[in-house]
Design an enzyme around this catalytic site. Structure first.
Site, PDB file in Angstrom:
ATOM      1  N   SER A  13      30.193   6.267 -10.279  1.00  0.00           N
ATOM      2  CA  SER A  13      29.342   6.688  -9.174  1.00  0.00           C
ATOM      3  C   SER A  13      29.642   8.148  -8.802  1.00  0.00           C
ATOM      4  O   SER A  13      29.527   9.029  -9.645  1.00  0.00           O
ATOM      5  CB  SER A  13      29.515   5.742  -7.993  1.00  0.00           C
ATOM      6  N   GLY A  56      32.161   6.376  -4.160  1.00  0.00           N
ATOM      7  CA  GLY A  56      32.037   6.121  -2.728  1.00  0.00           C
ATOM      8  C   GLY A  56      31.122   7.107  -2.037  1.00  0.00           C
ATOM      9  O   GLY A  56      31.346   7.446  -0.868  1.00  0.00           O
TER      10      GLY A  56
END
Length: 494
Positions: free
Chosen positions: A175, A94
């Protein structure tokens, strides 16, 4: 149905059992005051009901559902088994600013492992990554990473009571979470607390410099008018703090190599060494490593409004390395070799920012004697944004957490799930099975159809239809990169 109570170091908890899988949600592993190191939560004696996800870490779009001091919780899914099970410890992504464990229901993976699945929350944005130790807030450095280490310690101390094996923990993340995995794996504080690591779509630069972190802190304090009294930031209302972060990010994101404002910082204290150096020196050669990315990583960031800062910073870095002529040569080559449905500019940036750095890390680990596997996710899930954007950033993650035959809802990300096509199911089943084999055995393919990455033999596994292996160091694009890299090396004077 409520489970029987399970003892933890903080007190007993009860979860829910459904379809043979016990789940425990919103389990507090720590508490923390703003810009202070996390500490164990207050103990309790009566069984605590842990059946709902805990409070979100404060983040844009969810400040009304956030609780600064109570956001450090984790979630556990445990299938029935007659022996201790391996543990997948997952760190969400995120951009270091959004997300949470509640976006990942691990019940399907747990049942099909069988394995214990753990997802965690950690502090985000300025609360987790703002470096303020130079301003008198002595504990405010790499707080998010310290939160994650506290969660790992809690799992090590307690997971046996849930049926997990504390000596068989796999660090995993996607990520921003993948960057956290790579950083966490290299910390002396984490040594011996995990046995494998999986990083999906880690950004090219995993670590922020201390100078950049200081710039970020200074800019945020300036936005808040607190340069003369930094300690007052501990009482600034959350909306004001995150608004200041947003204003500062517009100016600063272009100035960082990573194109993002936050991330783990090479601060000399929590992170004392560049993680790639630790992998290169063989300190982690006993840790099996799986590194993955998505084929069209940059499409999502190109299509954002405005395009993400990492687009501009990546092009600038390539031009700085090879000159304008080198950049033009690369782009010309990508245009000449593009697929019918491929954007050459995007493909070049995806290689520069995502694929090549992951391959470089794989080479370092393999050269040091470590077992490492490299993969690329080429399948386009029938779920937005991937249906319209292709296998861009997060496509693999959507399939990894799917409850076949359907994609799951992502409440924090505000994305709905939906039914899967036969192709989705085929690729997702293979991807999940490979991951669970890795978590269980340390090898993602027991049939040896996917050989490990090694010096002189660099296989790249392609998750698509069909699953297949290609040589990484092949093709015109690879040759141009290799030639430009060789030309840019400084001459050695005898």
């Amino acid at each position: 149905m409520l489970t029987s109570a399970v003892s933890t170091t903080n007190g007993p908890i009860r979860g829910v059992e459904q379809n043979g899988v016990r789940s425990f949600k919103g389990v507090p592993f720590a508490t923390a005051q703003r810009f202070a190191k996390a500490t164990p939560p207050l103990a309790w004696t009566e069984p605590r009901r842990c059946t709902d996800y805990g409070a979100y870490a404060p983040q844009p779009g969810h400040l009304d559902q956030a609780d600064e001091e109570a956001c450090l919780s984790l979630n556990i899914w445990v299938p029935a088994a007659d022996h201790p099970l391996p543990v997948k410890f997952f760190i969400h992504g995120g951009a270091f600013v959004t997300g949470g464990g509640a976006d990942y229901d691990g019940s399907f993976l747990a049942a099909h492992g069988p394995a214990v699945i753990v997802t965690i929350n950690y502090r985000l944005g300025p609360l987790g990554f703002l470096q303020l130790h130079r301003y008198g807030l002595t504990e405010a450095n790499n707080l998010a990473l310290q939160d994650t280490l506290a969660a790992l310690d809690w799992v090590r101390a307690n997971i046996a009571n849930f049926g997990g094996d504390p000596d068989a923990i796999t660090l995993s993340g996607q990520s921003a979470g993948a960057s956290m995995v790579i950083a966490l794996a290299t910390l002396p504080q984490a040594r011996g607390k995990f046995i494998r690591a999986l990083a999906l779509s880690a950004p090219g630069r995993n670590i922020m410099s201390a100078d950049h972190a200081d710039d970020v802190a200074r800019r945020v304090l300036e936005e808040l008018g607190l340069t003369r009294d930094a300690s007052a930031i501990t009482t600034v209302p959350l909306p004001e703090l995150f608004a200041a972060m947003e204003r500062g990010s517009r100016r600063l994101a272009d100035e960082t190599e990573q194109g993002t404002l936050f991330g783990p910082v090479l601060d000399g204290m929590v992170i004392a060494r560049e993680p790639r150096d630790v992998f290169a020196d063989g300190s982690l050669c006993d840790i099996p490593l799986w590194l993955g990315s998505c084929r069209d990583e940059m499409v999502m960031f190109l299509k954002s409004t405005p395009p993400a800062a990492m687009i501009r910073t990546t092009e600038r870095q390539v031009r700085a390395s090879f000159g304008d002529a080198g950049w033009c040569r690369l782009l010309s080559n990508y245009r000449a070799t593009a697929r019918v449905d491929e954007d050459p500019y995007e493909a070049l940036l995806s290689d520069a920012f995502w694929h090549r750095p992951m391959a470089d890390l794989a080479r370092l680990h393999a050269a040091a004697g470590g077992a490492v596997w490299l993969s690329r996710f080429d399948h386009r899930p029938a779920l937005e944004p991937f249906l319209s954007q292709g296998p861009t950033h997060g496509a693999d993650n959507a399939c990894l957490w799917a409850h076949l035959p359907g994609f799951i809802d992502r409440p924090i990300l505000k994305r709905k799930g939906g039914p899967m096509t036969p192709a989705d199911i085929d690729v997702a089943a293979r991807f999940q099975a490979s991951l669970l084999r890795f978590v269980t055995t340390g090898v993602p393919d027991v049939e040896q159809a996917w050989p490990r990455f090694a010096p002189g033999n660099e296989p790249l596994a392609i998750f698509g239809q069909p699953f297949h292996i290609v040589p990484l160091n092949d093709g015109a694009r690879f040759r141009v990169w290799a030639e430009l890299t060789e030309q840019s090396r400084p001459e050695v004077v005898a």
